[in-house]
Scaffold this motif. Structure first.
Motif, PDB file in Angstrom:
ATOM      1  N   LYS A   1      -3.172   8.404  58.738  1.00  0.00           N
ATOM      2  CA  LYS A   1      -4.026   8.156  57.584  1.00  0.00           C
ATOM      3  C   LYS A   1      -3.373   8.782  56.370  1.00  0.00           C
ATOM      4  N   VAL A   2      -2.854   7.954  55.493  1.00  0.00           N
ATOM      5  CA  VAL A   2      -2.108   8.470  54.351  1.00  0.00           C
ATOM      6  C   VAL A   2      -3.019   8.685  53.154  1.00  0.00           C
ATOM      7  N   ILE A   3      -4.022   7.827  53.016  1.00  0.00           N
ATOM      8  CA  ILE A   3      -5.008   7.982  51.947  1.00  0.00           C
ATOM      9  C   ILE A   3      -6.380   8.018  52.608  1.00  0.00           C
TER      10      ILE A   3
ATOM     11  N   PRO B   1       1.747  17.684  45.935  1.00  0.00           N
ATOM     12  CA  PRO B   1       3.048  17.969  46.539  1.00  0.00           C
ATOM     13  C   PRO B   1       3.674  16.700  47.108  1.00  0.00           C
ATOM     14  N   SER B   2       4.957  16.769  47.383  1.00  0.00           N
ATOM     15  CA  SER B   2       5.672  15.621  47.920  1.00  0.00           C
ATOM     16  C   SER B   2       5.029  15.142  49.222  1.00  0.00           C
ATOM     17  N   GLY B   3       4.861  13.845  49.349  1.00  0.00           N
ATOM     18  CA  GLY B   3       4.319  13.268  50.572  1.00  0.00           C
ATOM     19  C   GLY B   3       2.811  13.255  50.654  1.00  0.00           C
ATOM     20  N   CYS B   4       2.119  13.600  49.549  1.00  0.00           N
ATOM     21  CA  CYS B   4       0.665  13.675  49.631  1.00  0.00           C
ATOM     22  C   CYS B   4       0.015  12.315  49.426  1.00  0.00           C
ATOM     23  N   GLY B   5       0.792  11.298  49.052  1.00  0.00           N
ATOM     24  CA  GLY B   5       0.235   9.958  48.939  1.00  0.00           C
ATOM     25  C   GLY B   5       0.059   9.456  47.518  1.00  0.00           C
ATOM     26  N   LYS B   6       0.689  10.107  46.550  1.00  0.00           N
ATOM     27  CA  LYS B   6       0.564   9.667  45.156  1.00  0.00           C
ATOM     28  C   LYS B   6       1.104   8.259  44.972  1.00  0.00           C
ATOM     29  N   SER B   7       2.327   8.041  45.448  1.00  0.00           N
ATOM     30  CA  SER B   7       2.932   6.720  45.277  1.00  0.00           C
ATOM     31  C   SER B   7       2.133   5.668  46.019  1.00  0.00           C
ATOM     32  N   THR B   8       1.700   6.014  47.222  1.00  0.00           N
ATOM     33  CA  THR B   8       0.939   5.061  48.016  1.00  0.00           C
ATOM     34  C   THR B   8      -0.333   4.646  47.286  1.00  0.00           C
ATOM     35  N   LEU B   9      -1.025   5.613  46.699  1.00  0.00           N
ATOM     36  CA  LEU B   9      -2.262   5.301  45.990  1.00  0.00           C
ATOM     37  C   LEU B   9      -1.971   4.379  44.804  1.00  0.00           C
TER      38      LEU B   9
ATOM     39  N   THR C   1      -3.910   3.436  56.078  1.00  0.00           N
ATOM     40  CA  THR C   1      -3.219   4.011  57.229  1.00  0.00           C
ATOM     41  C   THR C   1      -1.920   3.265  57.448  1.00  0.00           C
ATOM     42  N   PHE C   2      -0.892   4.009  57.789  1.00  0.00           N
ATOM     43  CA  PHE C   2       0.367   3.419  58.230  1.00  0.00           C
ATOM     44  C   PHE C   2       0.447   3.705  59.720  1.00  0.00           C
ATOM     45  N   GLY C   3       0.330   2.680  60.543  1.00  0.00           N
ATOM     46  CA  GLY C   3       0.307   2.914  61.982  1.00  0.00           C
ATOM     47  C   GLY C   3      -0.891   3.774  62.312  1.00  0.00           C
TER      48      GLY C   3
HETATM   49  N1  LIG Z   1       5.722   2.263  54.617  1.00  0.00           N
HETATM   50  C1  LIG Z   1       5.334   3.420  55.179  1.00  0.00           C
HETATM   51  N2  LIG Z   1       5.191   3.531  56.514  1.00  0.00           N
HETATM   52  C2  LIG Z   1       4.797   4.679  57.079  1.00  0.00           C
HETATM   53  N3  LIG Z   1       4.512   5.798  56.400  1.00  0.00           N
HETATM   54  C3  LIG Z   1       4.630   5.759  55.067  1.00  0.00           C
HETATM   55  C4  LIG Z   1       5.047   4.574  54.384  1.00  0.00           C
HETATM   56  N4  LIG Z   1       5.068   4.836  53.061  1.00  0.00           N
HETATM   57  C5  LIG Z   1       4.694   6.125  52.935  1.00  0.00           C
HETATM   58  N5  LIG Z   1       4.413   6.684  54.121  1.00  0.00           N
HETATM   59  C6  LIG Z   1       3.953   8.060  54.355  1.00  0.00           C
HETATM   60  O1  LIG Z   1       2.828   8.259  53.535  1.00  0.00           O
HETATM   61  C7  LIG Z   1       2.823   9.555  53.005  1.00  0.00           C
HETATM   62  C8  LIG Z   1       2.650   9.488  51.513  1.00  0.00           C
HETATM   63  O2  LIG Z   1       3.785   8.888  50.929  1.00  0.00           O
HETATM   64  P1  LIG Z   1       3.957   8.720  49.375  1.00  0.00           P
HETATM   65  O3  LIG Z   1       5.208   7.974  49.148  1.00  0.00           O
HETATM   66  O4  LIG Z   1       2.721   8.131  48.817  1.00  0.00           O
HETATM   67  O5  LIG Z   1       4.124  10.217  48.903  1.00  0.00           O
HETATM   68  P2  LIG Z   1       4.270  10.793  47.433  1.00  0.00           P
HETATM   69  O6  LIG Z   1       3.080  11.606  47.182  1.00  0.00           O
HETATM   70  O7  LIG Z   1       4.569   9.700  46.487  1.00  0.00           O
HETATM   71  O8  LIG Z   1       5.502  11.743  47.580  1.00  0.00           O
HETATM   72  P3  LIG Z   1       6.732  12.009  46.587  1.00  0.00           P
HETATM   73  O9  LIG Z   1       6.256  12.981  45.571  1.00  0.00           O
HETATM   74  O10 LIG Z   1       7.762  12.619  47.476  1.00  0.00           O
HETATM   75  O11 LIG Z   1       7.144  10.687  46.009  1.00  0.00           O
HETATM   76  C9  LIG Z   1       4.110  10.219  53.445  1.00  0.00           C
HETATM   77  O12 LIG Z   1       3.816  11.093  54.489  1.00  0.00           O
HETATM   78  C10 LIG Z   1       4.962   9.091  53.924  1.00  0.00           C
HETATM   79  O13 LIG Z   1       5.758   9.499  54.991  1.00  0.00           O
END
Ligand SMILES: Nc1ncnc2c1ncn2[C@@H]1O[C@H](COP(=O)(O)OP(=O)(O)OP(=O)(O)O)[C@@H](O)[C@H]1O
Ligand SMILES: [Mg+2]
Lengths: 336, 290
Positions: free
Chosen positions: A17-19, A37-45, A12-14
């Motif tokens: 819940k991102v993942i 899709p963009s913003g689904c949390g791939k990079s975060t994972l 969770t960010f704040g």
């Molecule tokens: N440091 C952070 N603080 C708050 N929210 C974040 C942070 N990093 C990512 N997020 C949020 O987490 C969600 C997932 O982000 P992430 O970067 O994992 O997406 P992604 O799937 O890699 O997208 P893309 O294809 O655009 O790269 C997004 O909604 C983003 O706004």
């Protein structure tokens, strides 16, 4: 060795819940692609696995050892960033060798490994240049070189090809796949380009809004999507969705049929409609058809088809290629 | 500035400012040069005329010149060292995520907005005064004898005051550079196994090289000519212990009324500044075209 297991991973960010509760096994030596899709949390994972972010809950096991409290450098993984993140003030040689230098390896060993990596990646002529004096593709290779010299347990790639032009992307895609195959190192690869996903992956993980929608081989996802999201996400052009009742199948809330599984004809067929747009790309023709109660359909037919907007057209779905979904969007398994 | 065309355009656009700056610089320089070869003392108007190199001879052989020269170098180099090292340190601290970040940043920058004379007076009267200064109060509280900073350690005191004034500038420039450091590059280095110290020396410091060069070049220009701080605090004394070359020139012209000698001093100062600039650009300037 490089088997990675995620157990109930959450982030969770704040308050967001991102993942959410991700469970996944990445087998040793396999090539796993995260799409979504963009913003689904791939990079975060991916960053959670790398250790660049802390997990909120759950376990990450690398070769059976929980690493959630291990710093990134000690996890034995290496990462290729979208921006390449090269060190601009260092030569290509020092860029590639930096990890080994930090590990305190002897100079002779570093030189030998850097040169071997450079040879594999066709970088030998550029070893003494600065990254600034390289093309995009060459920088990309340096970033990969930096990842392979450390002989990691797994490679993590975050959209490594998105800054390259289309032709180079295809070439690098093949090179990365071949390299991974030769080295036999586990790889996790993030992309939102589904052609990359389909061509490179042993296993694709489809993510949406921080959850795993489906895990499977490229053809499994294509042929047996678990739900509407995966069905719509995998395949290009997108699968057609038709209300079950309108298609004469009251047992399903929605049926799906891919554009390539509909045969178009000028004189007869199960369904009919009017062509609104016809895209001729040479090898294929994409027809966008207004089919009345069935809605708008996309049809792909091989070769050139002399149809114009406004023409009346008939369509026949290929039997056995129809996907059926219940009202909640899940696939109805005992299908045709 | 890559093509013939842009280069030509750049030259044309630069010409007016170069011409103005050139005239602006050349008139005082020529006048100073002219006076430096004249006998010209306000206390002795009759004795004027061509003086040859005697003004230079007297200025350069005066023991106060050697002392002022050494003081100038010590002052400049010490302040540079304090501000650059302190600036890097403060910038690294400011880059951390803390509460009240905005206010802390403004506080750090604020000394730069205070005029040199005011700053020097505050230091002289409120901080360093042996009777009622805060340092004296602290010393007595801790059981030490208060120190008469400006009498006993005049040059050191001035270094402290000037460094205090220039620290914000260095911090600000270095902090800005620090913020432009790509986060992914730091992450890549941490995946490569660089700990905090290696990260600083291999990634952060090279990234800051250009900003540090700018700080050194700009500060040097001003530090070679520090004047107000000396005038209001020590008056160059005791003796010539805190006199730098700029102050020595002033001393000659307006305390000894020797315009010719002061002009010779001015020319010497210009030559010295050029020598320093030459070496500086040689040593650090190469960072600029990176
Ligand atoms: N440091 C952070 N603080 C708050 N929210 C974040 C942070 N990093 C990512 N997020 C949020 O987490 C969600 C997932 O982000 P992430 O970067 O994992 O997406 P992604 O799937 O890699 O997208 P893309 O294809 O655009 O790269 C997004 O909604 C983003 O706004
Ligand atoms: Mg991303």
């Amino acid at each position: 060795m490089g088997k990675i297991v995620l157990e109930g991973v959450e982030k969770t960010f704040g308050a967001i819940k991102v993942i959410q509760n991700v469970n996944l096994t990445v087998d040793d030596g396999s090539f796993v692609v995260f799409v979504g899709p963009s913003g689904c949390g791939k990079s975060t994972l991916l960053r959670l696995i790398a250790g660049l972010e802390d997990v909120t809950a759950g376990k990450i096991l690398i070769d059976g050892v929980d690493v959630v409290n291990t710093p990134p450098a000690k996890r034995g993984l290496s990462m290729v960033f979208q921006s390449y993140a090269l060190y601009p003030h260092m030569s290509v040689r020092s860029n590639i060798g930096f990890g080994l230098k930090m590990a305190g390896r002897p100079k002779a060993e570093i030189d030998r490994k850097v040169e071997a990596a450079a040879a594999t990646l066709n970088l030998t002529p550029y070893l003494d240049r600065r990254p600034r004096a390289l093309s995009g593709g060459q920088r990309q290779r340096v970033a990969i070189g930096r990842a392979i010299v450390r002989e990691p347990k797994a490679f993590l790639f975050d959209e490594p090809l998105s800054n390259l032009d289309a032709a180079l992307r295809v070439q690098m895609r093949i090179e990365i796949a071949r390299l991974q195959d030769t080295l036999g190192t586990t790889a996790i690869y993030v992309t939102h380009d589904q052609v990359e996903a389909m061509t490179m992956a042993d296993k694709i993980v489809v993510l949406s809004a921080g959850r795993i929608e489906q895990v499977g081989s490229p053809l499994e996802l294509y042929n047996k999507p678990d739900n509407l999201f995966v069905a719509g996400f995998i395949g290009s052009p997108k699968m057609n969705f038709i209300p079950g009742a309108a298609a004469g199948d009251p047992g399903a809330a929605t049926i799906g049929i891919r554009p390539e599984h509909i045969a178009a004809s000028r004189d007869s067929g199960t369904w009919s409609g009017t062509v609104t747009v016809a895209e001729h790309v040479g090898s294929d023709t994409f027809l966008y058809i207004n089919a009345g109660p069935l809605g708008d359909l996309t049809v792909r037919s091989v070769g050139e088809m002399g149809v114009k907007p406004g023409d009346r057209i008939f369509m026949t779905p290929e039997p056995g290629r129809i996907h059926r979904f219940d009202p909640a969007g899940h696939a109805i398994v005992a299908a045709h | 500035m890559a093509t013939q065309n842009t280069r030509k355009l750049a030259r044309a656009m630069l010409t007016p400012s170069v011409v103005i700056l050139f005239v602006w610089m050349i008139v005082p320089l020529v006048l100073t040069l002219w006076y430096s070869f004249q006998s010209y003392n306000l206390l002795n108007p009759v004795n004027n005329g061509w003086a040859g190199f005697s003004n230079y001879y007297y200025f350069l052989t005066d023991p106060s010149f050697t002392e002022a020269f050494v003081n100038t170098l010590v002052l400049t180099i010490s302040v540079l060292a304090i501000t650059v090292i302190g600036g890097i340190f403060l910038a690294l601290l400011l880059d951390q995520h803390i509460v009240g970040q905005g206010i802390v940043r403004i506080l750090v920058i604020s000394p730069f907005f205070i005029m040199p004379t005011v700053a020097a007076l505050v230091w002289k009267n409120m901080l360093m005064d042996p009777n009622y200064g805060i340092f004296a109060w602290l010393a007595t509280r801790l059981g030490f004898a208060p120190i008469a900073w400006l009498q006993d350690y005049p040059l050191f005191s001035i270094i402290l005051i000037v460094a205090w004034q220039w620290l914000p500038f260095a911090t600000l420039i270095i902090f800005t550079a620090l913020q432009s450091l790509d986060e992914e590059r730091k992450e890549a280095a941490s995946m490569d196994g660089a700990g905090a110290i290696n990260l600083f020396f291999y990634i952060v410091l090279p990234h800051l090289a250009r900003a540090i060069t700018v700080v050194i070049l700009i500060e040097t220009i001003f530090l070679l000519g520090v004047f107000a701080e000396i005038l209001v605090t020590t008056g160059g004394g005791p003796g010539f212990a805190s006199t730098n070359i700029a102050y020595l020139v002033y001393h000659q012209a307006l305390l000894d009324y020797d315009v010719g000698g002061a002009s010779a001093g001015g020319v010497v100062a210009v030559i010295l500044a050029n020598i320093v600039a030459f070496f500086l650009v040689r040593i650090v300037g190469k960072n600029l075209d990176a």
